[in-house]
Enzyme design. Sequence first.
Site, PDB file in Angstrom:
ATOM      1  N   LYS A  81      -4.815   0.426  -4.604  1.00  0.00           N
ATOM      2  CA  LYS A  81      -5.296   0.300  -3.211  1.00  0.00           C
ATOM      3  C   LYS A  81      -6.572   1.127  -2.998  1.00  0.00           C
ATOM      4  O   LYS A  81      -7.522   0.662  -2.392  1.00  0.00           O
ATOM      5  CB  LYS A  81      -4.223   0.771  -2.206  1.00  0.00           C
ATOM      6  CG  LYS A  81      -2.932  -0.026  -2.265  1.00  0.00           C
ATOM      7  CD  LYS A  81      -1.962   0.375  -1.162  1.00  0.00           C
ATOM      8  CE  LYS A  81      -1.456   1.801  -1.261  1.00  0.00           C
ATOM      9  NZ  LYS A  81      -0.644   2.078  -2.467  1.00  0.00           N
ATOM     10  N   ARG A 112       9.202   7.575  -5.375  1.00  0.00           N
ATOM     11  CA  ARG A 112       8.202   6.909  -4.525  1.00  0.00           C
ATOM     12  C   ARG A 112       8.342   5.387  -4.615  1.00  0.00           C
ATOM     13  O   ARG A 112       8.185   4.681  -3.621  1.00  0.00           O
ATOM     14  CB  ARG A 112       6.788   7.330  -4.937  1.00  0.00           C
ATOM     15  CG  ARG A 112       6.445   8.740  -4.461  1.00  0.00           C
ATOM     16  CD  ARG A 112       5.215   9.270  -5.159  1.00  0.00           C
ATOM     17  NE  ARG A 112       3.982   8.673  -4.713  1.00  0.00           N
ATOM     18  CZ  ARG A 112       2.842   8.731  -5.391  1.00  0.00           C
ATOM     19  NH1 ARG A 112       2.787   9.373  -6.551  1.00  0.00           N
ATOM     20  NH2 ARG A 112       1.750   8.190  -4.918  1.00  0.00           N
TER      21      ARG A 112
END
Length: 213
Positions: A13, A172
Amino acid sequence: MKIILLGPPGAGKGTIAKVLTEYDGSVQISTGDILRAAVAAGTELGKQAAAAMSAGNLVTDELIMGIMEQRLQEDDCKKGYLLDGFPRTIPQAEALQVLLEKMGEKLDAVLELEIARDIIIDRLTTRRTCTQCGEIYNVKSKPPKVEGVCDVCGSNEVVQRDDETKEAINNRLEVYQAQTAPLSDFYKDTGLLVSVTSSDKETVMAALEPKIG
Ligand code: AMP
């Protein structure tokens, strides 16, 4: 352009956001970077976020919305923004919709990066970050010229983030599946979702073209 970048940690990202900022001057807003800067500076915000962050858990929606309400109203957002790491939960996405309506703004697209889990784990465990300027390295594909020393700012603090140990990464990814992956369906319903299976620049630009062209 006003775009949300959706995808698990390590999907690329941040890299895509940098490419898109060069396209039209939109600003990259990374909630992770904002929080890491606050932790490093020892601010009240940093103190509230530190424990959740190092375990790979999310910080509270209230804390994040407080940051974003301010950030999205700053002048540099007028040219557009690339939201990197936000929203991360359905309540954040809903709160963002309310905020954008209040500001009279509309998103152009939600770009979802779908990258295989083994690639992500390999990328994240080999990633190193300069704690001073945020430059990203990779011990295999992009090591700093001198080990531990940043090519960009010269600090000797190119380190592995404490949330990039194997244990924190697994957590995560689980947190992503449970709390963030549902955003894909949320945005599919709005007609904004664009999904790509590669973070390659040409592929991403071609997929986004109908939304931002
Ligand atoms: P990132 O660099 O985007 O992976 O973010 C690093 C860490 O910051 C995450 O593991 C969370 O602890 C926290 N964080 C960043 N963005 C958010 C968000 N939108 N909501 C909750 N926690 C966040």
